[in-house]
Motif scaffolding. Structure first.
Motif, PDB file in Angstrom:
ATOM      1  N   LYS A  26       0.853  -1.188   0.000  1.00  0.00           N
ATOM      2  CA  LYS A  26       0.000   0.000   0.000  1.00  0.00           C
ATOM      3  C   LYS A  26       0.886   1.235   0.000  1.00  0.00           C
ATOM      4  O   LYS A  26       1.792   1.366   0.827  1.00  0.00           O
ATOM      5  CB  LYS A  26      -0.929   0.007   1.231  1.00  0.00           C
ATOM      6  CG  LYS A  26      -1.717   1.294   1.400  1.00  0.00           C
ATOM      7  CD  LYS A  26      -2.638   1.576   0.227  1.00  0.00           C
ATOM      8  CE  LYS A  26      -3.344   2.918   0.385  1.00  0.00           C
ATOM      9  NZ  LYS A  26      -4.157   3.256  -0.804  1.00  0.00           N
ATOM     10  N   CYS A  63      -7.409  -1.560   5.148  1.00  0.00           N
ATOM     11  CA  CYS A  63      -7.361  -2.368   3.923  1.00  0.00           C
ATOM     12  C   CYS A  63      -8.255  -3.594   4.029  1.00  0.00           C
ATOM     13  O   CYS A  63      -8.767  -4.091   3.013  1.00  0.00           O
ATOM     14  CB  CYS A  63      -5.923  -2.800   3.634  1.00  0.00           C
ATOM     15  SG  CYS A  63      -4.824  -1.479   3.052  1.00  0.00           S
ATOM     16  N   ASN A  65     -11.240  -3.961   5.177  1.00  0.00           N
ATOM     17  CA  ASN A  65     -12.625  -3.774   4.729  1.00  0.00           C
ATOM     18  C   ASN A  65     -12.750  -2.815   3.547  1.00  0.00           C
ATOM     19  O   ASN A  65     -13.839  -2.336   3.246  1.00  0.00           O
ATOM     20  CB  ASN A  65     -13.516  -3.311   5.883  1.00  0.00           C
ATOM     21  CG  ASN A  65     -13.173  -1.933   6.378  1.00  0.00           C
ATOM     22  OD1 ASN A  65     -12.194  -1.332   5.940  1.00  0.00           O
ATOM     23  ND2 ASN A  65     -13.961  -1.415   7.302  1.00  0.00           N
ATOM     24  N   GLY A  66     -11.629  -2.539   2.881  1.00  0.00           N
ATOM     25  CA  GLY A  66     -11.695  -1.777   1.648  1.00  0.00           C
ATOM     26  C   GLY A  66     -11.782  -0.280   1.799  1.00  0.00           C
ATOM     27  O   GLY A  66     -11.984   0.425   0.805  1.00  0.00           O
ATOM     28  N   ARG A  69      -7.582   1.051  -0.556  1.00  0.00           N
ATOM     29  CA  ARG A  69      -7.359   0.063  -1.615  1.00  0.00           C
ATOM     30  C   ARG A  69      -5.875  -0.241  -1.743  1.00  0.00           C
ATOM     31  O   ARG A  69      -5.049   0.661  -1.821  1.00  0.00           O
ATOM     32  CB  ARG A  69      -7.908   0.582  -2.940  1.00  0.00           C
ATOM     33  CG  ARG A  69      -9.413   0.862  -2.863  1.00  0.00           C
ATOM     34  CD  ARG A  69     -10.005   1.103  -4.224  1.00  0.00           C
ATOM     35  NE  ARG A  69     -11.456   1.281  -4.146  1.00  0.00           N
ATOM     36  CZ  ARG A  69     -12.262   1.204  -5.180  1.00  0.00           C
ATOM     37  NH1 ARG A  69     -11.768   0.970  -6.386  1.00  0.00           N
ATOM     38  NH2 ARG A  69     -13.564   1.366  -5.039  1.00  0.00           N
ATOM     39  N   MET A  82     -11.359 -10.420  -2.202  1.00  0.00           N
ATOM     40  CA  MET A  82     -12.009  -9.122  -2.110  1.00  0.00           C
ATOM     41  C   MET A  82     -11.943  -8.424  -3.452  1.00  0.00           C
ATOM     42  O   MET A  82     -10.912  -8.382  -4.108  1.00  0.00           O
ATOM     43  CB  MET A  82     -11.353  -8.258  -1.030  1.00  0.00           C
ATOM     44  CG  MET A  82     -11.790  -8.644   0.351  1.00  0.00           C
ATOM     45  SD  MET A  82     -11.611  -7.357   1.606  1.00  0.00           S
ATOM     46  CE  MET A  82     -12.102  -5.867   0.836  1.00  0.00           C
ATOM     47  N   SER A  83     -13.070  -7.890  -3.851  1.00  0.00           N
ATOM     48  CA  SER A  83     -13.159  -7.094  -5.073  1.00  0.00           C
ATOM     49  C   SER A  83     -13.493  -5.671  -4.672  1.00  0.00           C
ATOM     50  O   SER A  83     -14.140  -5.437  -3.653  1.00  0.00           O
ATOM     51  CB  SER A  83     -14.262  -7.653  -5.982  1.00  0.00           C
ATOM     52  OG  SER A  83     -14.588  -6.712  -6.978  1.00  0.00           O
ATOM     53  N   TYR A  84     -13.026  -4.716  -5.457  1.00  0.00           N
ATOM     54  CA  TYR A  84     -13.320  -3.324  -5.147  1.00  0.00           C
ATOM     55  C   TYR A  84     -14.543  -2.812  -5.899  1.00  0.00           C
ATOM     56  O   TYR A  84     -14.796  -1.611  -5.947  1.00  0.00           O
ATOM     57  CB  TYR A  84     -12.094  -2.449  -5.422  1.00  0.00           C
ATOM     58  CG  TYR A  84     -10.991  -2.691  -4.427  1.00  0.00           C
ATOM     59  CD1 TYR A  84     -11.185  -2.429  -3.080  1.00  0.00           C
ATOM     60  CD2 TYR A  84      -9.766  -3.219  -4.816  1.00  0.00           C
ATOM     61  CE1 TYR A  84     -10.189  -2.666  -2.149  1.00  0.00           C
ATOM     62  CE2 TYR A  84      -8.760  -3.460  -3.899  1.00  0.00           C
ATOM     63  CZ  TYR A  84      -8.980  -3.175  -2.558  1.00  0.00           C
ATOM     64  OH  TYR A  84      -7.987  -3.415  -1.635  1.00  0.00           O
ATOM     65  N   GLU A  86     -18.221  -1.887  -6.035  1.00  0.00           N
ATOM     66  CA  GLU A  86     -18.991  -1.342  -4.909  1.00  0.00           C
ATOM     67  C   GLU A  86     -19.964  -2.355  -4.328  1.00  0.00           C
ATOM     68  O   GLU A  86     -20.117  -2.473  -3.105  1.00  0.00           O
ATOM     69  CB  GLU A  86     -19.740  -0.081  -5.355  1.00  0.00           C
ATOM     70  CG  GLU A  86     -20.224   0.785  -4.197  1.00  0.00           C
ATOM     71  CD  GLU A  86     -19.072   1.335  -3.362  1.00  0.00           C
ATOM     72  OE1 GLU A  86     -19.285   1.511  -2.149  1.00  0.00           O
ATOM     73  OE2 GLU A  86     -17.974   1.549  -3.904  1.00  0.00           O
ATOM     74  N   LEU A  89     -17.983  -4.810  -2.253  1.00  0.00           N
ATOM     75  CA  LEU A  89     -17.473  -4.162  -1.048  1.00  0.00           C
ATOM     76  C   LEU A  89     -18.570  -3.991  -0.006  1.00  0.00           C
ATOM     77  O   LEU A  89     -18.363  -4.242   1.184  1.00  0.00           O
ATOM     78  CB  LEU A  89     -16.874  -2.796  -1.390  1.00  0.00           C
ATOM     79  CG  LEU A  89     -15.399  -2.766  -1.775  1.00  0.00           C
ATOM     80  CD1 LEU A  89     -14.973  -1.338  -2.074  1.00  0.00           C
ATOM     81  CD2 LEU A  89     -14.529  -3.347  -0.661  1.00  0.00           C
ATOM     82  N   ARG A  93     -18.408  -5.483   3.664  1.00  0.00           N
ATOM     83  CA  ARG A  93     -18.426  -4.567   4.809  1.00  0.00           C
ATOM     84  C   ARG A  93     -19.586  -4.843   5.748  1.00  0.00           C
ATOM     85  O   ARG A  93     -19.498  -4.546   6.946  1.00  0.00           O
ATOM     86  CB  ARG A  93     -18.496  -3.122   4.305  1.00  0.00           C
ATOM     87  CG  ARG A  93     -17.175  -2.599   3.764  1.00  0.00           C
ATOM     88  CD  ARG A  93     -17.351  -1.243   3.156  1.00  0.00           C
ATOM     89  NE  ARG A  93     -16.113  -0.711   2.616  1.00  0.00           N
ATOM     90  CZ  ARG A  93     -16.050   0.204   1.667  1.00  0.00           C
ATOM     91  NH1 ARG A  93     -17.161   0.682   1.132  1.00  0.00           N
ATOM     92  NH2 ARG A  93     -14.882   0.638   1.237  1.00  0.00           N
TER      93      ARG A  93
END
Length: 259
Positions: A26, A63, A65-66, A69, A82-84, A86, A89, A93
């Motif tokens: 990151k 990171c 829970n997004g 990123r 995990m995908s970003y 929405e 996410l 979450r």
């Protein structure tokens, strides 16, 4: 202390990790905050992150829970990448509760409404069901008489306990705590740590960033010392806090002793 039968704790028992982070990098601009971090958290395990300021502890937590990123690496939650996107996410979450340094309560809403709103809007519970759940959680955190109060009328410790109850109301699989006592006056710290210890004893999966070494000693299955953009040392509380083997761990704990 926690029951020694907790799955996935530091004595080596096998279980599938609830959270699995591999080679996490990151950056903020050109500044590297996390550099190749690996971390697993097993269901029912309490992991406490410690280390000097700027080590990336809070960033690592965000990171998961997004909220931040990653630049590279992989994060798996309950076996799924995990995908970003929405939609993905939001689904993840909803299974991860998070308590911040600041309480983030809605000041214009009564305590009971702070606890019921997301239950109704996100989980689709009826108002009666959400209210019943909220009242039981306020009892659990020792604030059954504050349901009709507004956040500004509460002490900092009480507001943080409400924030914990609000996160629990969503029935999370894991609770993340980002220095939840750092904004509190010293005399209020104990009441929040008492609630957190109770959750640990009940088997809640937890990842906590904290400077409260007493909590780490009493509640953690595993302590992770972060420094220099990564994990310098990890193990049981006794191993890391009493007998650190890394130079970074020894230096950090020596600073705490000097203070």
């Amino acid at each position: 202390m926690k029951n020694d039968e907790t799955p996935g704790s530091a004595d080596g028992r096998q279980s599938e990790p609830l959270i699995e982070m591999r080679d996490i990098v990151k950056k903020f601009g050109r500044t590297v905050v996390l550099d190749g971090v690996d971390l697993e958290v097993h269901r029912g395990e309490v992991v406490v992150l410690i280390g000097p300021s700027g080590a990336g502890k809070s960033t690592l937590l965000r990171c998961i829970n997004g909220l931040e990123r990653i630049n590279s690496g992989t994060i798996r939650f309950n076996g799924q990448d995990m995908s970003y996107r929405e939609k993905d996410l939001n689904r993840i979450r909803s299974r991860i509760g998070m308590v911040f340094q600041s309480f983030n309560l809605f000041p214009h809403l009564k305590v009971i409404d702070n606890l019921t709103m997301a239950q109704v809007d996100v989980l689709g519970r009826s108002k009666d069901e959400a209210r019943d759940r909220a009242e039981r959680l306020l009892e659990r955190v020792g604030l059954p008489d504050k349901a009709q109060a507004y956040p500004d009328s509460l002490s900092g410790g009480q507001q943080q306990r409400v924030a914990i109850a609000r996160a629990l109301a969503m029935d999370p699989e894991v609770m993340l705590f980002d220095e939840p006592t750092s904004a509190l006056d010293p005399e209020l710290v104990g009441e929040v740590l008492h609630v957190m210890r109770g959750l640990a004893e009940d088997g809640m999966t937890m990842v906590a960033v904290t400077h409260e070494m007493r909590f780490a000693r009493r509640a953690a299955d595993r302590v992770v010392l972060m420094a220099d953009h990564g994990i310098a040392e990890e193990g049981t509380p006794e191993q890391v806090l009493e007998h650190p083997t890394s130079e970074r761990g020894q230096a950090f704990l020596a600073e705490l002793t000097d203070d």
